[in-house]
Design an enzyme around this catalytic site. Structure first.
Site, PDB file in Angstrom:
ATOM      1  N   CYS A  67      25.503   2.099  22.607  1.00 21.19           N
ATOM      2  CA  CYS A  67      25.592   3.113  23.646  1.00 21.19           C
ATOM      3  C   CYS A  67      25.989   2.465  24.963  1.00 21.19           C
ATOM      4  O   CYS A  67      25.441   1.434  25.355  1.00 21.19           O
ATOM      5  CB  CYS A  67      24.306   3.896  23.862  1.00 21.19           C
ATOM      6  SG  CYS A  67      23.859   4.915  22.464  1.00 21.19           S
ATOM      7  N   ARG A  94      30.719  -0.439  22.963  1.00 17.64           N
ATOM      8  CA  ARG A  94      29.268  -0.393  22.807  1.00 17.64           C
ATOM      9  C   ARG A  94      28.830   0.750  21.891  1.00 17.64           C
ATOM     10  O   ARG A  94      27.691   0.778  21.434  1.00 17.64           O
ATOM     11  CB  ARG A  94      28.583  -0.211  24.169  1.00 17.64           C
ATOM     12  CG  ARG A  94      28.878  -1.322  25.144  1.00 17.64           C
ATOM     13  CD  ARG A  94      28.140  -1.063  26.431  1.00 17.64           C
ATOM     14  NE  ARG A  94      26.710  -1.180  26.232  1.00 17.64           N
ATOM     15  CZ  ARG A  94      26.024  -2.287  26.376  1.00 17.64           C
ATOM     16  NH1 ARG A  94      26.632  -3.385  26.741  1.00 17.64           N
ATOM     17  NH2 ARG A  94      24.734  -2.311  26.172  1.00 17.64           N
ATOM     18  N   TRP A 151      26.341   5.461  20.180  1.00 18.26           N
ATOM     19  CA  TRP A 151      26.187   4.823  18.862  1.00 18.26           C
ATOM     20  C   TRP A 151      24.909   5.444  18.313  1.00 18.26           C
ATOM     21  O   TRP A 151      23.818   5.151  18.799  1.00 18.26           O
ATOM     22  CB  TRP A 151      26.048   3.308  19.030  1.00 18.26           C
ATOM     23  CG  TRP A 151      26.047   2.537  17.752  1.00 18.26           C
ATOM     24  CD1 TRP A 151      27.133   2.167  17.021  1.00 18.26           C
ATOM     25  CD2 TRP A 151      24.903   2.003  17.072  1.00 18.26           C
ATOM     26  NE1 TRP A 151      26.724   1.444  15.915  1.00 18.26           N
ATOM     27  CE2 TRP A 151      25.382   1.331  15.925  1.00 18.26           C
ATOM     28  CE3 TRP A 151      23.524   2.027  17.298  1.00 18.26           C
ATOM     29  CZ2 TRP A 151      24.525   0.691  15.028  1.00 18.26           C
ATOM     30  CZ3 TRP A 151      22.685   1.392  16.412  1.00 18.26           C
ATOM     31  CH2 TRP A 151      23.179   0.731  15.289  1.00 18.26           C
ATOM     32  N   ASN A 181      20.487   4.929  26.983  1.00 11.69           N
ATOM     33  CA  ASN A 181      20.729   3.918  25.950  1.00 11.69           C
ATOM     34  C   ASN A 181      19.377   3.309  25.612  1.00 11.69           C
ATOM     35  O   ASN A 181      18.639   2.909  26.503  1.00 11.69           O
ATOM     36  CB  ASN A 181      21.688   2.851  26.499  1.00 11.69           C
ATOM     37  CG  ASN A 181      21.779   1.639  25.596  1.00 11.69           C
ATOM     38  OD1 ASN A 181      21.570   1.739  24.393  1.00 11.69           O
ATOM     39  ND2 ASN A 181      22.087   0.496  26.175  1.00 11.69           N
ATOM     40  N   GLY A 182      19.036   3.254  24.324  1.00 10.19           N
ATOM     41  CA  GLY A 182      17.746   2.702  23.918  1.00 10.19           C
ATOM     42  C   GLY A 182      17.073   3.636  22.935  1.00 10.19           C
ATOM     43  O   GLY A 182      17.724   4.524  22.377  1.00 10.19           O
ATOM     44  N   GLU A 184      29.583 -17.367   7.778  1.00 11.04           N
ATOM     45  CA  GLU A 184      30.169 -16.647   8.913  1.00 11.04           C
ATOM     46  C   GLU A 184      31.507 -16.002   8.508  1.00 11.04           C
ATOM     47  O   GLU A 184      31.805 -14.866   8.880  1.00 11.04           O
ATOM     48  CB  GLU A 184      30.337 -17.614  10.097  1.00 11.04           C
ATOM     49  CG  GLU A 184      31.175 -17.125  11.264  1.00 11.04           C
ATOM     50  CD  GLU A 184      30.715 -15.812  11.894  1.00 11.04           C
ATOM     51  OE1 GLU A 184      29.661 -15.285  11.541  1.00 11.04           O
ATOM     52  OE2 GLU A 184      31.471 -15.290  12.748  1.00 11.04           O
ATOM     53  N   LYS A 243      32.666 -11.976   8.441  1.00  8.56           N
ATOM     54  CA  LYS A 243      33.888 -11.400   9.043  1.00  8.56           C
ATOM     55  C   LYS A 243      34.542 -10.441   8.050  1.00  8.56           C
ATOM     56  O   LYS A 243      34.962  -9.354   8.405  1.00  8.56           O
ATOM     57  CB  LYS A 243      34.904 -12.488   9.417  1.00  8.56           C
ATOM     58  CG  LYS A 243      34.530 -13.500  10.484  1.00  8.56           C
ATOM     59  CD  LYS A 243      34.144 -12.914  11.797  1.00  8.56           C
ATOM     60  CE  LYS A 243      32.673 -12.744  11.929  1.00  8.56           C
ATOM     61  NZ  LYS A 243      32.092 -12.477  13.176  1.00  8.56           N
ATOM     62  N   GLU A 282      32.426  -7.162   7.599  1.00 10.85           N
ATOM     63  CA  GLU A 282      32.326  -6.209   8.713  1.00 10.85           C
ATOM     64  C   GLU A 282      33.667  -5.634   9.139  1.00 10.85           C
ATOM     65  O   GLU A 282      33.734  -4.482   9.549  1.00 10.85           O
ATOM     66  CB  GLU A 282      31.569  -6.811   9.893  1.00 10.85           C
ATOM     67  CG  GLU A 282      32.168  -8.057  10.459  1.00 10.85           C
ATOM     68  CD  GLU A 282      31.305  -8.709  11.526  1.00 10.85           C
ATOM     69  OE1 GLU A 282      30.307  -8.124  11.951  1.00 10.85           O
ATOM     70  OE2 GLU A 282      31.657  -9.828  11.936  1.00 10.85           O
ATOM     71  N   HIS A 321      23.485 -22.577 -10.216  1.00  9.78           N
ATOM     72  CA  HIS A 321      22.091 -22.205 -10.493  1.00  9.78           C
ATOM     73  C   HIS A 321      21.926 -20.709 -10.684  1.00  9.78           C
ATOM     74  O   HIS A 321      20.884 -20.159 -10.360  1.00  9.78           O
ATOM     75  CB  HIS A 321      21.189 -22.709  -9.371  1.00  9.78           C
ATOM     76  CG  HIS A 321      21.201 -24.197  -9.254  1.00  9.78           C
ATOM     77  ND1 HIS A 321      20.516 -25.026 -10.107  1.00  9.78           N
ATOM     78  CD2 HIS A 321      21.882 -25.007  -8.401  1.00  9.78           C
ATOM     79  CE1 HIS A 321      20.750 -26.286  -9.784  1.00  9.78           C
ATOM     80  NE2 HIS A 321      21.574 -26.299  -8.745  1.00  9.78           N
ATOM     81  N   LYS A 366      28.617  -3.328  19.439  1.00  9.69           N
ATOM     82  CA  LYS A 366      28.797  -4.665  19.994  1.00  9.69           C
ATOM     83  C   LYS A 366      27.469  -5.301  20.361  1.00  9.69           C
ATOM     84  O   LYS A 366      27.254  -6.481  20.160  1.00  9.69           O
ATOM     85  CB  LYS A 366      29.695  -4.583  21.234  1.00  9.69           C
ATOM     86  CG  LYS A 366      30.049  -5.923  21.837  1.00  9.69           C
ATOM     87  CD  LYS A 366      30.914  -6.716  20.894  1.00  9.69           C
ATOM     88  CE  LYS A 366      31.243  -8.096  21.391  1.00  9.69           C
ATOM     89  NZ  LYS A 366      31.680  -8.958  20.277  1.00  9.69           N
TER      90      LYS A 366
HETATM   91  C1  F6R Z   1      29.279 -10.150  14.059  1.00 11.00           C
HETATM   92  C2  F6R Z   1      28.568  -9.801  15.262  1.00 11.00           C
HETATM   93  C3  F6R Z   1      27.091  -9.642  15.196  1.00 11.00           C
HETATM   94  C4  F6R Z   1      26.460 -10.318  16.422  1.00 11.00           C
HETATM   95  C5  F6R Z   1      24.958 -10.102  16.460  1.00 11.00           C
HETATM   96  C6  F6R Z   1      24.328 -10.807  17.631  1.00 11.00           C
HETATM   97  O1  F6R Z   1      30.646 -10.308  14.284  1.00 11.00           O
HETATM   98  O2  F6R Z   1      29.159  -9.640  16.297  1.00 11.00           O
HETATM   99  O3  F6R Z   1      26.569 -10.149  14.027  1.00 11.00           O
HETATM  100  O4  F6R Z   1      26.750 -11.666  16.372  1.00 11.00           O
HETATM  101  O5  F6R Z   1      24.682  -8.738  16.535  1.00 11.00           O
HETATM  102  O6  F6R Z   1      24.865 -10.358  18.833  1.00 11.00           O
HETATM  103  P1  F6R Z   1      24.779 -11.214  20.160  1.00 11.00           P
HETATM  104  O7  F6R Z   1      25.568 -12.447  19.949  1.00 11.00           O
HETATM  105  O8  F6R Z   1      25.358 -10.336  21.216  1.00 11.00           O
HETATM  106  O9  F6R Z   1      23.330 -11.508  20.377  1.00 11.00           O
END
Ligand code: F6R
Length: 606
Positions: A2, A27, A74, A100-101, A476, A480, A483, A499, A601
Site C-alpha cells: 500500500c 507498493r 495491496w 497502510n498497515g 536466490e 527470481k 516470483e 539424498h 515491494k
Molecule cells: C524478492 C524480494 C523480496 C524481498 C523481501 C525483503 O525479489 O524482493 O523477497 O527481498 O520481501 O524485503 P526488504 O529487502 O525490503 O526487507
C-alpha cells in the site's frame, strides 16, 4: 504494501496527486483511488486495476481542489473490489481517509460502531478509522482531537492520512510501524509512504517516527507525539535520489533497467563509508555471536553472508529468516544482529530487530532507503547506495548487499590474520573489476540468454543446484524464477540431491547447475559429480559455468559459458545471468514483470 500520499497546495493538485500514486504503484497495485476536497465537499474516485487503468475509467486528474489524499492498494482485509479500495468515507462523507498497515482490533471496533449506527461499505479494517473520527468529532467539533482519539483506539500498524470538509487546508496523518514522510516544497507540502511520492517536487523531507502525528498545510506543518501531545521538532532530511533515477530510461521494464544498473551499484557498494565497515567489523569482533537476518531475497543474501564470513573471515554467523528469528535465536547483550533490507520497512525484519533490541542485543543493518524504519532503529546503519529499486523483484539491491557483506568479511579476515593485507587489496581489486566484467557479460551474453530462456520457457519445473557459495546463489536465482515467471524452481545444495530428490530425475525434469570456476578444484569436482548424477538418469541439465565451451560438452545438455574470473567474484556473475534468465522467461510468458501477481515491494505486515 500500500502506498499513501497527500498534497496540500495553493493550486489544483489532482495532476501531481495522480503522479504521486504512479510513483508509489510498486507498493501495491490491486486498486487505487484519490479524494480531493473541492467547493462542494470531498470527491472520491477509485477503482480496481493499475493506476493507468483506473485513471482511464475514473479520470483521476479531473476533480478541482487544492487538498487531497491518494492510495495504491495491496489487499489484506477484503477482496480486490471497488468498495474495498481506499479512500474510505465517513457516513456523511465529511471525512476521507487512506491507510497502510493492519488494524488488529478492527472487528471489535466495527461491532461497536455498527451498534452506534455507523454504516459500513467495505470489508476493510481501514474503514473503522474514518468512522471513529466521525464519532469523536460529533461532540467536540474539533478535528485534531477527534483524529487523535481515534488513533489512540487502534491496535496494530498504520500510516494514516485524512482530509475533512471542516479543515480546508489540512492533512491529518499519523504513524505506527508503517512508514510516513512529509515533503516540504515551500508553498506546497506533501505526505507519502516514501520519498518517491513527491521526489519530482521536493528533496526536503521530514521522517515521522512511531506514535507521532502531523498536521500538514500548504506552507506549515507541525508534528506531535500521539501519546502525550507534545510538539516534536525534527531535522529536515535531504534526499539524494534523483527523480530520473526512478524512471525507466528507455528499458521496457524496471527489472531489466535495474539488472543493467548493477555495475554502477557495485561501484557504489564498494565505496560505502570505510568507517562504517570498520565499525561493523568492531561490533562483530566484540560480540559473542552474530546473526544475519532478512526475508525472501535478503534471507538468501544473509545466507551468502554466512558463507562469506565462514570461508573468508573464519567466523560462523548464522543466517536466519527474520520471520523465524524468535523461534530460533538465542539473544543476550553479547549478541549482534545484522539485518539486511532493501526497503528498511519489512515487518518481519523490523520485528525481529525490536525483539533482539529488547533483549539487549546490539543491532546493525545494511539498507537501501535512508530514513527508513530499520535504518532509524539500529545502532549502526550502512546505506548501500543502490538508488531506488522500483521493480518489485529485488536484483541490484541484493547484489550490492552481497558485495558489502564480502567487504566486511575481508576486513575481519585481516584482523583475524586469515588474510594478509596485500591479499585483501588483491581481492578488492577483483571486486573493482567486477562492474566491467558484468557489463561485458550483459552486453555480449544477454542475446544468448534471451534465446535460451525463450527456448525453455515451456518448462514448468526446475531444480537449481549449487554447492558452497553457489548454494545461496541457486536459492536466490530460483526465487527470481518463481516470483517473476510464476514457474516452479527449487533451489538446493547440489550435494543434497542424492539424498532423496534424485528420485524425481528423468528426461522430463530440467535442472540448472551453478558451477564454480575450475580454480576452485574441490568444489568444481564435486559440482561436476552432481551434474553427472543427473545426466546418468537422463535428466536435462543447463550448466552456468566458466571457461571453455568444448570441455563442458559432455557434462551439460545446454550451457551458458562465462569468462573465467577469480573465484571470489564468480558467484555474482552467475547470479546476474540467472536474473536475466528469469527475466527473459517471464517476458516469453508475458508476465507482469515489474509488478508480479500477489507481490508487494515492501511487506509491512506479519
Ligand atoms: C524478492 C524480494 C523480496 C524481498 C523481501 C525483503 O525479489 O524482493 O523477497 O527481498 O520481501 O524485503 P526488504 O529487502 O525490503 O526487507
Amino acid at each position: 504494501m500500500c502506498g499513501i500520499s497527500g498534497i496540500a497546495g495553493f493550486k489544483n493538485i489532482a495532476v501531481p496527486l495522480l503522479d504521486s500514486i504512479r510513483h508509489l504503484e510498486y507498493r501495491g497495485y490491486d486498486a487505487c483511488g484519490i479524494a480531493i476536497l473541492g467547493l462542494h465537499g470531498i470527491e472520491v474516485r477509485k477503482n480496481i486495476g493499475s493506476v493507468d487503468e483506473v485513471n482511464e475509467r475514473e479520470r483521476l486528474s479531473e476533480p478541482d481542489g487544492k487538498l487531497g489524499i491518494a492510495h495504491t492498494r495491496w489487499a489484506t482485509h477484503g477482496g480486490v473490489t471497488k468498495e474495498n479500495t481506499h479512500p474510505h468515507l465517513s457516513c456523511k462523507g465529511d471525512f476521507a481517509l487512506v491507510h497502510n498497515g493492519i488494524i488488529s482490533n478492527y472487528r471489535e471496533l466495527k461491532k461497536e460502531l455498527i451498534k452506534e449506527g455507523h454504516k459500513f461499505y467495505s470489508e476493510t479494517d481501514t474503514e473503522v478509522i474514518v468512522h471513529l473520527v466521525e464519532k469523536y468529532f460529533a461532540p467536540s467539533k474539533d478535528t485534531e482531537k477527534a483524529f487523535i482519539k481515534a488513533i489512540k483506539r487502534l491496535e496494530g500498524t498504520y500510516a494514516v492520512a485524512m482530509i475533512t470538509i471542516y479543515e480546508k487546508d489540512k492533512i491529518f496523518c499519523a504513524k505506527k510501524e508503517s512508514p510516513l514522510v512529509i515533503g516540504l516544497g515551500g508553498d506546497t507540502n506533501y505526505i507519502g509512504s516514501d520519498f518517491n511520492a513527491f521526489i519530482d517536487y521536493t528533496k526536503n523531507a521530514v521522517v515521522l517516527d512511531d506514535d507521532e502525528y502531523a498536521v500538514v498545510s500548504k506552507d506549515r506543518y507541525f508534528i506531535k507525539n500521539t501519546t502525550n501531545g507534545e510538539t516534536v521538532r525534527k531535522k529536515i532530511t535531504e534526499i539524494h535520489w534523483d527523480s530520473d533515477m526512478a524512471k525507466k530510461g528507455g528499458y521496457p521494464h524496471y527489472m531489466l533497467k535495474e539488472i543493467y544498473e548493477q555495475p554502477q551499484c557495485i561501484i557504489n557498494a564498494s565505496q560505502v563509508d570505510r568507517q562504517h565497515i570498520k565499525k561493523i567489523s568492531d561490533m562483530i569482533m566484540e560480540s559473542k555471536k552474530t546473526y544475519l537476518i532478512g526475508v525472501g531475497t535478503t534471507y538468501y543474501v544473509s545466507l551468502m553472508g554466512e558463507y562469506q564470513f565462514s570461508s573468508v573471515a573464519g567466523i560462523f554467523t548464522p543466517a536466519i529468516s527474520s520471520d523465524e528469528f524468535k523461534n530460533l535465536a538465542h539473544i543476550d547483550k553479547d549478541t549482534l544482529v545484522i539485518a539486511i533490507s532493501q526497503s528498511g520497512e519489512t515487518y518481519d525484519t523490523l520485528n525481529a530487530l525490536k525483539y533482539a533490541k529488547n533483549k539487549g542485543a546490539k543491532t546493525a543493518a545494511i539498507v537501501n532507503v535512508m530514513g527508513s524504519s530499520i535504518a532509524r532503529l539500529v545502532d549502526l546503519t550502512i546505506l548501500q547506495g543502490s538508488g531506488p529499486e522500483i521493480c518489485v523483484i529485488s536484483t541490484k539491491a541484493a547484489l550490492s548487499q552481497m558485495i558489502i557483506l564480502l567487504m566486511i568479511a575481508l576486513e575481519i579476515a585481516v584482523r583475524n590474520k586469515r588474510l594478509a593485507s596485500k591479499n585483501k587489496i588483491e581481492i578488492e581489486r577483483h571486486i573493482s573489476n567486477l562492474p566491467e566484467i558484468i557489463q561485458k557479460v550483459l552486453n555480449e551474453k544477454s542475446g544468448f540468454i534471451h534465446t535460451i530462456a525463450q527456448k525453455y520457457s515451456h518448462i514448468n519445473n526446475w531444480l537449481y543446484l549449487g554447492r558452497g557459495k553457489y548454494y545461496p546463489i541457486a536459492l536466490e536465482s530460483s526465487l527470481k524464477m518463481k516470483e517473476v515467471a510464476y514457474v516452479h524452481a527449487e533451489g538446493m545444495p547440489a550435494g543434497f540431491l542424492k539424498h532423496g530428490t534424485i528420485a524425481l530425475i528423468d528426461e522430463n525434469l530440467y535442472s540448472i547447475i551453478f558451477m564454480p570456476p575450475k580454480s576452485d578444484e574441490d568444489l568444481y569436482r564435486l559440482s561436476s559429480g552432481s551434474a553427472e548424477e543427473i545426466k546418468a538418469r537422463k535428466g536435462f541439465i543447463i550448466g552456468f559455468h566458466f571457461g571453455d565451451k568444448k570441455e563442458s560438452e559432455k557434462l551439460f545438455n545446454e550451457e551458458i559459458a562465462l569468462p573465467t574470473v577469480p573465484d571470489v567474484i564468480a558467484p555474482f556473475l552467475e547470479l546476474v545471468v540467472a536474473q536475466l534468465f528469469a527475466y527473459f522467461t517471464a517476458v516469453a510468458l508475458k508476465r507482469n514483470i515489474d509488478k508480479p501477481r500477489s507481490l508487494a515491494k515492501s511487506v509491512t505486515v506479519a
